[in-house]
Design an enzyme around this catalytic site. Structure first.
Site, PDB file in Angstrom:
ATOM      1  CD  GLU A 274      16.018  -8.752  37.633  1.00 50.76           C
ATOM      2  OE1 GLU A 274      15.561  -9.784  37.111  1.00 50.76           O
ATOM      3  OE2 GLU A 274      16.145  -7.702  37.005  1.00 50.76           O
ATOM      4  N   PRO A 275      16.018 -11.671  43.130  1.00 51.15           N
ATOM      5  CG  PRO A 275      16.667 -11.710  45.381  1.00 51.15           C
ATOM      6  CD  PRO A 275      16.882 -10.961  44.083  1.00 51.15           C
ATOM      7  N   GLY A 276      13.091 -13.548  43.785  1.00 49.25           N
ATOM      8  CA  GLY A 276      11.682 -13.461  44.158  1.00 49.25           C
ATOM      9  C   GLY A 276      11.359 -14.595  45.110  1.00 49.25           C
ATOM     10  NE  ARG A 313       4.622 -21.854  42.317  1.00 47.55           N
ATOM     11  CZ  ARG A 313       5.313 -22.950  42.545  1.00 47.55           C
ATOM     12  NH1 ARG A 313       4.952 -23.772  43.519  1.00 47.55           N
ATOM     13  NH2 ARG A 313       6.366 -23.246  41.836  1.00 47.55           N
ATOM     14  CE1 TYR A 317       3.953 -21.772  35.961  1.00 51.18           C
ATOM     15  CE2 TYR A 317       3.738 -21.475  38.330  1.00 51.18           C
ATOM     16  CZ  TYR A 317       3.831 -20.939  37.069  1.00 51.18           C
ATOM     17  OH  TYR A 317       3.811 -19.586  36.909  1.00 51.18           O
ATOM     18  CB  CYS A 356     -16.974 -25.665  38.292  1.00 49.97           C
ATOM     19  SG  CYS A 356     -18.155 -25.497  39.632  1.00 49.97           S
ATOM     20  CE1 TYR A 385       6.209 -15.294  40.482  1.00 48.87           C
ATOM     21  CE2 TYR A 385       7.586 -16.755  41.806  1.00 48.87           C
ATOM     22  CZ  TYR A 385       7.456 -15.693  40.935  1.00 48.87           C
ATOM     23  OH  TYR A 385       8.579 -15.016  40.536  1.00 48.87           O
TER      24      TYR A 385
HETATM   25  C1  LIG Z   1       9.908 -13.505  37.761  1.00 48.98           C
HETATM   26  C2  LIG Z   1      11.188 -12.796  37.599  1.00 48.98           C
HETATM   27  C3  LIG Z   1      12.147 -12.819  38.616  1.00 48.98           C
HETATM   28  C4  LIG Z   1      11.979 -13.611  39.891  1.00 48.98           C
HETATM   29  O1  LIG Z   1      11.933 -14.977  39.692  1.00 48.98           O
HETATM   30  P1  LIG Z   1      11.959 -15.927  40.991  1.00 48.98           P
HETATM   31  O2  LIG Z   1      11.912 -17.301  40.466  1.00 48.98           O
HETATM   32  O3  LIG Z   1      10.759 -15.601  41.788  1.00 48.98           O
HETATM   33  O4  LIG Z   1      13.221 -15.618  41.727  1.00 48.98           O
HETATM   34  C5  LIG Z   1      13.294 -12.081  38.440  1.00 48.98           C
HETATM   35  N1  LIG Z   1      13.508 -11.361  37.310  1.00 48.98           N
HETATM   36  C6  LIG Z   1      12.605 -11.329  36.300  1.00 48.98           C
HETATM   37  C7  LIG Z   1      12.898 -10.520  35.108  1.00 48.98           C
HETATM   38  C8  LIG Z   1      11.421 -12.046  36.407  1.00 48.98           C
HETATM   39  O5  LIG Z   1      10.545 -12.021  35.413  1.00 48.98           O
END
Ligand SMILES: *Cc1c(COP(=O)(O)O)cnc(C)c1O
Length: 426
Positions: A274-276, A313, A317, A356, A385
């Site tokens: 699940e890469p984001g 961000r 963070y 503000c 993000y």
């Molecule tokens: C946010 C999330 C991701 C992706 O995270 P990245 O840091 O963007 O790769 C994958 N799986 C789940 C369940 C998430 O909540």
């Protein structure tokens, strides 16, 4: 790393000059490189190819339909965390059989929407959720598949506390010590089969070791369960793979795969990733124009027209984003991107927005070439993000989004108007 580069003192997105785009769109604007996006996807797919995984791009990192369509075109599945993201995935032509649904608080209507779509997998975060989905399946005369999100309780050094998810104290998933009992109990369910195990240990995980530790623990649990006749055929190893933010290199997809593939190669499991951010982060920049500069006490401020509502961000963070002028001129082309970058004539500044809040900043104590009113700046590694977390706070219409491909580009989300700000109000 990406397709943003300086040529003769001007920033280009692939073959297109950034200021040519901005002349037409105005600022602030997110600009995405299709080639970067696709390359990051392809590199991940190639690196993990020996496992023949389903790659489920995490929509929450950057969910514009044009981005999702491009990835769906390469065969990507999608990781969704809400009914709205499921809607986006389907609108983009995503194959439901490549959609996994995570999140601690799936509502009955979201569960129904996922059952209607016939998605691949529910990533289950609690007993209550498991039995609720089983119940709804029963009412609907449907069956579904689930994977239990397990907290392997591994150390993931360097991850910000707000994005740490694989430790015992988080709200996500169930602790690994309780997982075996969960699977035993779940075997009673009539409609929802718990045949998968899901890991997502945080974001970004800047080394491979936490994955190795987490997967090793998960395989141990699977072996224990197999001895009791409980078979788990799917392992979803989540996302959180690092992207390039600072000068120090993040592991590449190939680095992660080199450590992970050998662990899973001969297990005969269906593997999901699940890469984001590792796909979308470096594919996007945020372009902003300098409204004013000012001296405040000992500090020099650059006031940009992008703010925390556009990119939260840094505020949320304390994230580092490399910033550089869009048209610095030949002499000032950055030799590389990174926090240590400093050239003669640079000034130490805070880059802030007009919102503000004193937490509204894009960079603090940063050495930049002298900037003046009207100059354009680019905030790099903003694809993940960035727009996705943007808001209308301070009644600021959201930025435009642009997708570049070579010398071609198009607006894939128009800048919001003042009327958009009030459109849903009755
Ligand atoms: C946010 C999330 C991701 C992706 O995270 P990245 O840091 O963007 O790769 C994958 N799986 C789940 C369940 C998430 O909540």
């Amino acid at each position: 790393m990406d397709d943003f580069s300086y040529i003769d003192g001007k920033l280009y997105a692939e073959g297109t000059a950034v200021d040519d785009i901005i002349t037409q769109t105005g600022t602030p604007a997110y600009i995405y490189s299709r080639n970067t996006l696709e390359n990051h996807y392809r590199r991940t797919a190639e690196a993990f190819a020996p496992l023949r995984p389903i790659i489920c791009y995490s929509i929450k990192s950057c969910g514009n339909l044009a981005i999702l369509r491009a990835l769906a075109g390469l065969g990507s599945g999608f990781d969704v965390v809400s009914g709205g993201e499921l809607f986006r995935a389907l609108q983009a032509g995503g194959d439901p059989k490549g959609i996994v649904f995570a999140g601690v608080g799936k509502t009955d209507s979201e569960i129904n929407e996922a059952l209607d779509a016939d998605i691949l997998l529910f990533n289950i975060e609690s007993e209550a959720e498991f039995w609720n989905i089983d119940r709804i399946c029963g009412l609907r005369g449907k069956t579904a598949r689930g994977a239990l999100r397990v907290n392997p309780d591994v150390a993931s050094a360097g991850t910000h506390v707000k994005t740490l998810t694989g430790k015992k104290e988080t709200k996500f998933g169930v602790d690994i010590d309780r997982a075996a009992a969960f699977y035993r109990d779940a075997a009673r369910a009539r409609h929802l089969s718990l045949s998968g195990l899901h890991l997502h240990i945080g974001s970004p995980i800047k080394s491979v070791q936490p994955y190795v530790d987490a997967i090793t623990k998960a395989l141990g649990l699977m072996d224990e369960l197999a001895r009791e006749g409980i078979v788990i055929d799917t392992l979803d190893i989540g996302g959180g793979f690092a992207a390039f933010y600072e000068g120090n290199e993040a592991p590449s997809a190939a680095d992660y795969a080199a450590a992970i593939v050998p662990l899973l190669r001969d297990r005969g499991l269906k593997i999901i990733l699940e890469p984001g951010r590792s796909i979308s982060c470096n594919a996007g920049i945020l372009v902003s124009r300098v409204t004013y500069t000012k001296q405040g006490g000992s500090k020099q401020f650059v006031i940009a027209d992008a703010a925390m509502n556009d990119l939260i961000r840094p505020t949320l963070y304390e994230s580092y984003h490399f910033i550089w002028p869009v048209n610095p001129g030949g002499a000032l082309t950055p030799p590389h991107r990174g926090s240590s970058l400093r050239t003669a004539g640079d000034q130490k500044v805070d880059v802030v927005g007009p919102v503000c809040e004193s937490g509204d900043y894009l960079a603090k104590d940063r050495y930049l070439p002298p900037l003046k009113r009207g100059d354009l700046i680019a905030v790099f590694s903003a694809g993940a993000y960035g727009f996705a977390m943007s808001s209308q706070y301070n009644a600021r219409p959201r930025a435009a989004e642009v997708l570049v491909s070579g010398r071609e580009w198009r607006v894939v989300r128009r800048r919001e108007t003042y009327h958009d700000l009030i459109a849903a109000e009755l």
